[in-house]
Design a protein around this motif. Structure first.
Motif, PDB file in Angstrom:
ATOM      1  N   TYR A 135       0.862  -1.178   0.000  1.00 31.13           N
ATOM      2  CA  TYR A 135       0.000   0.000   0.000  1.00 31.13           C
ATOM      3  C   TYR A 135       0.900   1.230   0.000  1.00 31.13           C
ATOM      4  O   TYR A 135       1.730   1.411   0.894  1.00 31.13           O
ATOM      5  CB  TYR A 135      -0.899   0.021   1.238  1.00 31.13           C
ATOM      6  CG  TYR A 135      -1.759   1.256   1.295  1.00 31.13           C
ATOM      7  CD1 TYR A 135      -3.028   1.258   0.731  1.00 31.13           C
ATOM      8  CD2 TYR A 135      -1.307   2.416   1.889  1.00 31.13           C
ATOM      9  CE1 TYR A 135      -3.823   2.390   0.753  1.00 31.13           C
ATOM     10  CE2 TYR A 135      -2.089   3.552   1.921  1.00 31.13           C
ATOM     11  CZ  TYR A 135      -3.341   3.537   1.355  1.00 31.13           C
ATOM     12  OH  TYR A 135      -4.120   4.665   1.381  1.00 31.13           O
ATOM     13  N   GLY A 136       0.758   2.063  -1.014  1.00 30.01           N
ATOM     14  CA  GLY A 136       1.568   3.273  -1.133  1.00 30.01           C
ATOM     15  C   GLY A 136       2.739   3.038  -2.070  1.00 30.01           C
ATOM     16  O   GLY A 136       3.752   2.489  -1.682  1.00 30.01           O
TER      17      GLY A 136
ATOM     18  N   ASP B 113      -2.758   2.029  -4.366  1.00 26.87           N
ATOM     19  CA  ASP B 113      -2.425   3.454  -4.318  1.00 26.87           C
ATOM     20  C   ASP B 113      -3.633   4.262  -4.781  1.00 26.87           C
ATOM     21  O   ASP B 113      -4.327   3.852  -5.716  1.00 26.87           O
ATOM     22  CB  ASP B 113      -1.218   3.752  -5.212  1.00 26.87           C
ATOM     23  CG  ASP B 113      -0.574   5.078  -4.891  1.00 26.87           C
ATOM     24  OD1 ASP B 113       0.479   5.068  -4.227  1.00 26.87           O
ATOM     25  OD2 ASP B 113      -1.127   6.125  -5.288  1.00 26.87           O
ATOM     26  N   GLN B 114      -3.867   5.405  -4.140  1.00 29.73           N
ATOM     27  CA  GLN B 114      -4.991   6.258  -4.516  1.00 29.73           C
ATOM     28  C   GLN B 114      -4.850   6.776  -5.939  1.00 29.73           C
ATOM     29  O   GLN B 114      -5.830   7.084  -6.595  1.00 29.73           O
ATOM     30  CB  GLN B 114      -5.136   7.416  -3.540  1.00 29.73           C
ATOM     31  CG  GLN B 114      -5.551   6.966  -2.162  1.00 29.73           C
ATOM     32  CD  GLN B 114      -5.583   8.116  -1.165  1.00 29.73           C
ATOM     33  OE1 GLN B 114      -5.177   9.225  -1.466  1.00 29.73           O
ATOM     34  NE2 GLN B 114      -6.087   7.834   0.026  1.00 29.73           N
TER      35      GLN B 114
ATOM     36  N   LYS C  83       0.580   5.090 -11.556  1.00 28.71           N
ATOM     37  CA  LYS C  83       1.712   4.289 -11.078  1.00 28.71           C
ATOM     38  C   LYS C  83       2.076   3.205 -12.083  1.00 28.71           C
ATOM     39  O   LYS C  83       1.256   2.394 -12.457  1.00 28.71           O
ATOM     40  CB  LYS C  83       1.393   3.647  -9.727  1.00 28.71           C
ATOM     41  CG  LYS C  83       1.004   4.646  -8.654  1.00 28.71           C
ATOM     42  CD  LYS C  83       2.111   5.614  -8.335  1.00 28.71           C
ATOM     43  CE  LYS C  83       1.667   6.617  -7.291  1.00 28.71           C
ATOM     44  NZ  LYS C  83       2.696   7.530  -6.896  1.00 28.71           N
TER      45      LYS C  83
ATOM     46  N   GLU D 184      -6.657   0.639  -6.718  1.00 29.74           N
ATOM     47  CA  GLU D 184      -7.001   1.669  -5.735  1.00 29.74           C
ATOM     48  C   GLU D 184      -7.398   1.100  -4.379  1.00 29.74           C
ATOM     49  O   GLU D 184      -7.480   1.837  -3.404  1.00 29.74           O
ATOM     50  CB  GLU D 184      -8.124   2.558  -6.272  1.00 29.74           C
ATOM     51  CG  GLU D 184      -7.661   3.428  -7.425  1.00 29.74           C
ATOM     52  CD  GLU D 184      -8.722   4.382  -7.925  1.00 29.74           C
ATOM     53  OE1 GLU D 184      -9.839   4.387  -7.374  1.00 29.74           O
ATOM     54  OE2 GLU D 184      -8.425   5.122  -8.865  1.00 29.74           O
TER      55      GLU D 184
ATOM     56  N   THR E 212       3.524   3.910   3.554  1.00 26.61           N
ATOM     57  CA  THR E 212       3.370   5.363   3.486  1.00 26.61           C
ATOM     58  C   THR E 212       4.262   6.082   4.475  1.00 26.61           C
ATOM     59  O   THR E 212       4.699   7.190   4.214  1.00 26.61           O
ATOM     60  CB  THR E 212       1.908   5.770   3.752  1.00 26.61           C
ATOM     61  OG1 THR E 212       1.547   5.321   5.051  1.00 26.61           O
ATOM     62  CG2 THR E 212       0.990   5.199   2.704  1.00 26.61           C
TER      63      THR E 212
END
Length: 102
Positions: free
Chosen positions: A12-13, A37-38, A43, A51, A66
């Motif tokens: 995540y991130g 990742d948002q 990416k 997402e 993060t």
């Protein structure tokens, strides 16, 4: 990592920390199945980036790369095993593992 039965993971991130974590995990033969990742569309990695957590892709854990807001992220993610960068670094330190080769 292998002593904890961690072989397949998600990250995540996918920023600076996530990319470095990917290099470390790869050097320890841990398979990164996907990233979260948002800004997933922006990416570009050698693994797919989404997402949110994917229920249809099995992973042993999700690494939260993060470096901030870990507790809120842990609450939001839908996975039973989430490891933060802080937890990962403490485990490495406690096991006297050196990762300077990456």
């Amino acid at each position: 990592l292998s002593k904890n039965s961690i072989q397949d993971v998600a990250i995540y991130g996918i920023g600076v920390y996530g990319r470095k974590l990917y290099q470390i995990l790869r050097s320890h033969e841990v398979r990164v199945k996907y990233g979260i990742d948002q800004n997933a569309v922006k990416k570009k990695m050698s693994f797919p980036v989404y997402e949110d957590v994917r229920e249809d892709i099995y992973v042993d854990c999700v690494f939260c790369a993060t470096g901030f807001d870990d507790e809120n992220i842990k609450k939001r993610l839908r996975h039973s095993r989430i490891i933060t960068m802080r937890e990962f670094l403490i485990e490495i330190k406690d096991n006297d593992k050196i990762i300077s080769s990456v």
